[in-house]
Design an enzyme around this catalytic site. Structure first.
Site, short mmCIF file in Angstrom:
data_model
loop_
_atom_site.label_atom_id
_atom_site.label_comp_id
_atom_site.label_asym_id
_atom_site.label_seq_id
_atom_site.Cartn_x
_atom_site.Cartn_y
_atom_site.Cartn_z
N ARG A 116 1.27 14.64 -6.52
CA ARG A 116 -0.07 15.09 -6.12
C ARG A 116 -0.02 16.43 -5.41
O ARG A 116 -0.87 17.28 -5.58
CB ARG A 116 -0.73 14.04 -5.20
CG ARG A 116 -1.64 13.10 -5.95
CD ARG A 116 -2.10 12.00 -5.05
NE ARG A 116 -0.94 11.26 -4.54
CZ ARG A 116 -0.93 10.47 -3.48
NH1 ARG A 116 -2.02 10.31 -2.78
NH2 ARG A 116 0.14 9.81 -3.12
N GLY A 136 4.52 4.52 -0.87
CA GLY A 136 4.76 4.17 -2.27
C GLY A 136 6.17 3.60 -2.44
O GLY A 136 7.10 4.04 -1.78
N ARG A 152 -2.47 16.92 -27.77
CA ARG A 152 -2.53 15.56 -27.22
C ARG A 152 -2.11 15.63 -25.75
O ARG A 152 -1.22 16.41 -25.39
CB ARG A 152 -1.53 14.63 -27.92
CG ARG A 152 -1.79 14.42 -29.39
CD ARG A 152 -2.90 13.40 -29.65
NE ARG A 152 -2.99 13.15 -31.08
CZ ARG A 152 -3.64 13.90 -31.94
NH1 ARG A 152 -4.29 14.98 -31.52
NH2 ARG A 152 -3.66 13.59 -33.23
N ASP A 166 8.42 11.57 -4.75
CA ASP A 166 7.89 12.95 -4.74
C ASP A 166 8.90 13.99 -4.29
O ASP A 166 8.71 15.18 -4.55
CB ASP A 166 6.67 13.04 -3.82
CG ASP A 166 5.47 12.32 -4.41
OD1 ASP A 166 5.47 12.08 -5.63
OD2 ASP A 166 4.54 11.99 -3.64
N GLN A 185 6.57 5.82 -13.96
CA GLN A 185 7.57 6.64 -13.27
C GLN A 185 8.04 6.03 -11.96
O GLN A 185 9.05 6.42 -11.39
CB GLN A 185 6.99 8.02 -12.95
CG GLN A 185 6.71 8.84 -14.16
CD GLN A 185 5.70 9.93 -13.85
OE1 GLN A 185 6.07 11.05 -13.55
NE2 GLN A 185 4.42 9.61 -13.91
N THR A 211 10.81 8.31 -1.31
CA THR A 211 9.60 8.71 -2.04
C THR A 211 10.00 9.43 -3.32
O THR A 211 10.85 10.32 -3.27
CB THR A 211 8.67 9.60 -1.18
OG1 THR A 211 7.68 10.21 -2.01
CG2 THR A 211 9.42 10.70 -0.45
N ASP A 258 9.32 15.26 -1.42
CA ASP A 258 8.60 16.30 -0.68
C ASP A 258 8.97 16.40 0.79
O ASP A 258 8.34 17.14 1.54
CB ASP A 258 7.08 16.09 -0.83
CG ASP A 258 6.63 14.71 -0.36
OD1 ASP A 258 7.49 13.88 -0.05
OD2 ASP A 258 5.41 14.48 -0.32
N ASP A 283 6.45 10.76 3.95
CA ASP A 283 5.90 11.56 5.03
C ASP A 283 5.06 10.74 6.03
O ASP A 283 5.26 10.79 7.24
CB ASP A 283 5.07 12.62 4.27
CG ASP A 283 4.21 13.47 5.10
OD1 ASP A 283 4.75 14.45 5.62
OD2 ASP A 283 3.02 13.16 5.23
N ARG A 288 -0.22 0.08 2.47
CA ARG A 288 -0.79 1.10 3.36
C ARG A 288 -1.44 0.34 4.53
O ARG A 288 -1.98 -0.74 4.32
CB ARG A 288 -1.86 1.93 2.63
CG ARG A 288 -1.44 2.36 1.23
CD ARG A 288 -0.73 3.70 1.16
NE ARG A 288 -0.28 3.94 -0.22
CZ ARG A 288 0.61 4.85 -0.56
NH1 ARG A 288 1.19 5.61 0.33
NH2 ARG A 288 0.95 5.00 -1.82
N MET A 304 4.00 12.54 -12.20
CA MET A 304 3.50 12.35 -10.84
C MET A 304 3.83 13.54 -9.94
O MET A 304 4.77 14.30 -10.21
CB MET A 304 4.08 11.06 -10.25
CG MET A 304 3.28 9.84 -10.69
SD MET A 304 3.86 8.35 -9.89
CE MET A 304 2.47 7.26 -10.23
N ALA A 359 11.00 21.95 -21.72
CA ALA A 359 9.56 22.19 -21.92
C ALA A 359 9.29 23.67 -22.15
O ALA A 359 9.96 24.54 -21.61
CB ALA A 359 8.79 21.69 -20.71
N GLU A 360 8.27 23.93 -22.97
CA GLU A 360 7.89 25.32 -23.24
C GLU A 360 7.17 25.92 -22.03
O GLU A 360 7.20 27.13 -21.82
CB GLU A 360 6.97 25.41 -24.47
CG GLU A 360 7.70 25.44 -25.79
CD GLU A 360 8.59 24.22 -26.03
OE1 GLU A 360 8.08 23.09 -25.90
OE2 GLU A 360 9.79 24.39 -26.32
P1 ATP Z 1 4.44 8.28 -0.22
O1 ATP Z 1 5.10 9.62 -0.11
O2 ATP Z 1 5.05 7.43 -1.27
O3 ATP Z 1 2.94 8.35 -0.30
P2 ATP Z 1 4.13 7.73 2.59
O4 ATP Z 1 5.05 7.13 3.60
O5 ATP Z 1 3.76 9.18 2.81
O6 ATP Z 1 4.78 7.48 1.16
P3 ATP Z 1 1.47 6.91 3.36
O7 ATP Z 1 0.50 5.98 2.71
O8 ATP Z 1 1.03 8.31 3.62
O9 ATP Z 1 2.80 6.85 2.49
O10 ATP Z 1 1.89 6.28 4.78
C1 ATP Z 1 2.34 4.95 4.88
C2 ATP Z 1 1.77 4.33 6.14
O11 ATP Z 1 2.23 5.05 7.29
C3 ATP Z 1 0.25 4.38 6.26
O12 ATP Z 1 -0.39 3.34 5.56
C4 ATP Z 1 0.04 4.26 7.76
O13 ATP Z 1 0.15 2.93 8.18
C5 ATP Z 1 1.24 5.03 8.31
N1 ATP Z 1 0.86 6.43 8.64
C6 ATP Z 1 0.63 7.43 7.78
N2 ATP Z 1 0.29 8.58 8.44
C7 ATP Z 1 0.32 8.25 9.74
C8 ATP Z 1 0.07 8.98 10.95
N3 ATP Z 1 -0.27 10.30 10.93
N4 ATP Z 1 0.17 8.33 12.14
C9 ATP Z 1 0.50 7.02 12.18
N5 ATP Z 1 0.77 6.27 11.08
C10 ATP Z 1 0.68 6.87 9.88
#
Ligand code: ATP
Length: 321
Positions: free
Chosen positions: A172, A11, A246, A128, A254, A126, A130, A103, A72, A170, A187-188
């Site tokens: 997940r 993302g 609402r 997130d 975001q 990211t 995370d 990640d 992706r 956002m 926030a409450e």
């Molecule tokens: P966000 O946190 O915003 O979702 P992200 O880096 O976790 O970012 P992903 O879509 O999970 O986003 O991963 C980005 C790209 O990394 C994937 O489209 C894929 O090409 C590669 N990728 C993800 N997981 C793996 C994995 N386990 N092994 C190899 N490549 C991976």
């Protein structure tokens, strides 16, 4: 190492452009050539590489999104895809890569390194927040600020109409944006996937607040909370409290927007640190900032999260939220 590559993947997040700029400027300053790889691993597999020079990163620090694009790439998750990518990088003479993403992006970099390289350094990008190994990831601070702006506006109308509002932000798998924007927005109640939610108990608490004169009730929920999104929670609380409600789902607003100062500074700092790391011979590590200092965490460690919520902020929920 004469030439390095930089890509953004997963993302998009505000601050990625500040980071790309820093990689280019730090790389050039160290005598390296820098190649920009378009559209993450997808563009890499399509050979979309182009030299980046100083003029290419002029006037980008303030831009949201990523000038390199992101995508992706399921093929990169397969050995065959990564072998093809390795060949493309070798043909282009790229000895090191800076990977800006979340990640999945770092897991992909880890697999690439394990199977023969080149050297990869990750930057946490990211909204997130995370990833482990950094207090904040690129884009988180801006995303919280954007969510907060919406929460403040919704509170104005909630106060005027005495209607209960549930705002979905956002996250997940992670409640970081909900927790931070909910605390900042007063926030409450704040609903996050990391902790169990008892909606009936929440309704009782809100009833008590209303009985004590509360006119505006605002609940912030992370999209991934198992108790349901904003609509389900708004319906539940409306029925329990016999109030009008609402639901607002903030969604992709975001992600966008100009990065706030914190993300520009973090992107600049981590981009430079990523180039330094390649020059120092580091590999398969993510650069992060912990307590204001640059730290290096192996990909496996950085991606072993999701990063737990700040326990202090979480503790405030029992007292204020
Ligand atoms: P966000 O946190 O915003 O979702 P992200 O880096 O976790 O970012 P992903 O879509 O999970 O986003 O991963 C980005 C790209 O990394 C994937 O489209 C894929 O090409 C590669 N990728 C993800 N997981 C793996 C994995 N386990 N092994 C190899 N490549 C991976």
């Amino acid at each position: 190492m004469r030439r390095i590559g930089v890509l953004t993947s997963g993302g998009d997040a505000p601050g990625m452009n500040a980071c790309i700029r820093a990689v280019v400027r730090a790389g050039l300053a160290a005598g390296l050539e820098v190649a920009g790889i378009r559209r993450g691993y997808l563009g890499l597999l399509a050979g979309e590489l182009e030299p980046l020079d100083r003029p290419d990163v002029v006037n980008v620090i303030q831009l949201g999104g990523t000038i390199l694009g992101t995508a992706r790439a399921p093929r990169f998750e397969r050995r065959e895809g990564r072998d093809a990518a390795r060949q493309i990088l070798a043909d282009a003479g790229i000895g090191g890569l800076v990977l800006i993403g979340g990640d999945g992006t770092l897991k992909g970099g880890g697999a690439l390194v394990d199977e023969g390289g080149p050297a990869c350094i990750g930057v946490p990008g990211t909204i997130d927040n995370d990833l482990l190994g950094t207090d904040r990831s690129l884009g988180f601070a801006t995303a919280v600020d954007t969510a907060l702006g919406a929460i403040d506006r919704i509170r104005d109308t909630a106060t005027s109409h005495e209607i209960l509002h549930v705002v979905e932000v956002m996250g997940r798998h992670s409640g970081w944006i909900a927790l931070a924007s909910g605390v900042a927005g007063g926030a409450e109640a704040i609903v996050v996937p990391e902790t169990p939610t008892d909606l009936d108990a929440m309704a009782d608490r809100i009833r008590d607040e209303i009985d004590h004169g509360k006119r505006a009730v605002l609940v912030v929920v992370a999209e991934g909370d198992p108790s349901g999104g904003a609509v389900a929670i708004a319906d539940h609380l409306a029925a329990a409290l016999d109030l009008e409600s609402r639901a607002t789902i903030l969604g992709h607003v975001q992600r966008g927007g100009s990065p706030i100062a914190a993300d520009r500074i973090l992107g600049t700092s981590l981009g430079a640190a990523a180039v330094d790391s390649l020059l120092e011979g580091r590999n398969a590590v993510m650069v992060g900032e912990v307590g204001g200092r640059i730290v290096h965490s192996p990909f496996a460690e950085a991606t072993s999260g999701p990063a737990p919520l700040d326990p202090h902020l979480l503790g405030l929920l029992d007292r204020f939220g």
